[in-house]
Write a protein that holds these residues in place. Structure first.
Motif, PDB file in Angstrom:
ATOM      1  N   ILE A   1       0.855  -1.187   0.000  1.00  0.00           N
ATOM      2  CA  ILE A   1       0.000   0.000   0.000  1.00  0.00           C
ATOM      3  C   ILE A   1       0.889   1.234   0.000  1.00  0.00           C
ATOM      4  N   GLN A   2       0.537   2.195  -0.827  1.00  0.00           N
ATOM      5  CA  GLN A   2       1.315   3.430  -0.938  1.00  0.00           C
ATOM      6  C   GLN A   2       1.428   4.114   0.423  1.00  0.00           C
ATOM      7  N   ASN A   3       2.622   4.599   0.726  1.00  0.00           N
ATOM      8  CA  ASN A   3       2.905   5.353   1.950  1.00  0.00           C
ATOM      9  C   ASN A   3       2.714   4.544   3.232  1.00  0.00           C
TER      10      ASN A   3
ATOM     11  N   ASN B   1     -12.476   2.661  -9.689  1.00  0.00           N
ATOM     12  CA  ASN B   1     -11.974   3.496  -8.600  1.00  0.00           C
ATOM     13  C   ASN B   1     -12.622   3.100  -7.280  1.00  0.00           C
TER      14      ASN B   1
ATOM     15  N   VAL C   1      -8.975  -2.645   0.669  1.00  0.00           N
ATOM     16  CA  VAL C   1      -7.952  -1.632   0.383  1.00  0.00           C
ATOM     17  C   VAL C   1      -8.476  -0.744  -0.739  1.00  0.00           C
ATOM     18  N   PRO C   2      -8.465   0.578  -0.552  1.00  0.00           N
ATOM     19  CA  PRO C   2      -8.856   1.452  -1.658  1.00  0.00           C
ATOM     20  C   PRO C   2      -7.947   1.193  -2.857  1.00  0.00           C
TER      21      PRO C   2
ATOM     22  N   ALA D   1      -7.012   2.852  -5.339  1.00  0.00           N
ATOM     23  CA  ALA D   1      -6.081   3.926  -5.676  1.00  0.00           C
ATOM     24  C   ALA D   1      -4.828   3.899  -4.800  1.00  0.00           C
ATOM     25  N   SER D   2      -4.883   3.202  -3.657  1.00  0.00           N
ATOM     26  CA  SER D   2      -3.751   3.136  -2.736  1.00  0.00           C
ATOM     27  C   SER D   2      -2.876   1.910  -2.928  1.00  0.00           C
TER      28      SER D   2
ATOM     29  N   ALA E   1      -0.084  -0.265  -4.184  1.00  0.00           N
ATOM     30  CA  ALA E   1       1.210  -0.037  -4.832  1.00  0.00           C
ATOM     31  C   ALA E   1       1.596  -1.256  -5.664  1.00  0.00           C
TER      32      ALA E   1
END
Length: 76
Positions: A7-9, A36, A51-52, A54-55, A57
């Protein structure tokens, strides 16, 4: 099959042991990204991870073949 989702970040990845095939996981991810929406995975114990899309990775798909457990291969 083990599925790892980065997951991003977020420093840690999510690892889920699921009965879904690689094709089913890919399809669910593609649908979530296209709409989306939310990428959803359910594990063998009935828990669900959301998990969204867009998030996300990355998604690491493990092998679909179950590993042999025990010492049967060491005989002889």
């Amino acid at each position: 099959m083990e599925v790892k989702v980065g997951i991003q970040n977020v420093a840690r990845e999510i690892a889920v042991e699921t009965k879904a095939s690689a094709a089913e996981v890919k399809s669910a991810l593609a649908e979530a990204i296209a709409g989306n929406g939310v990428f959803t995975l359910s594990d063998d114990k009935g828990r669900t991870v959301l998990v969204p899309a867009a998030s996300v990775a990355y998604v690491d798909l493990g092998t679909e073949n179950a590993r042999a457990v025990g010492f049967g291969a060491l005989n002889g």
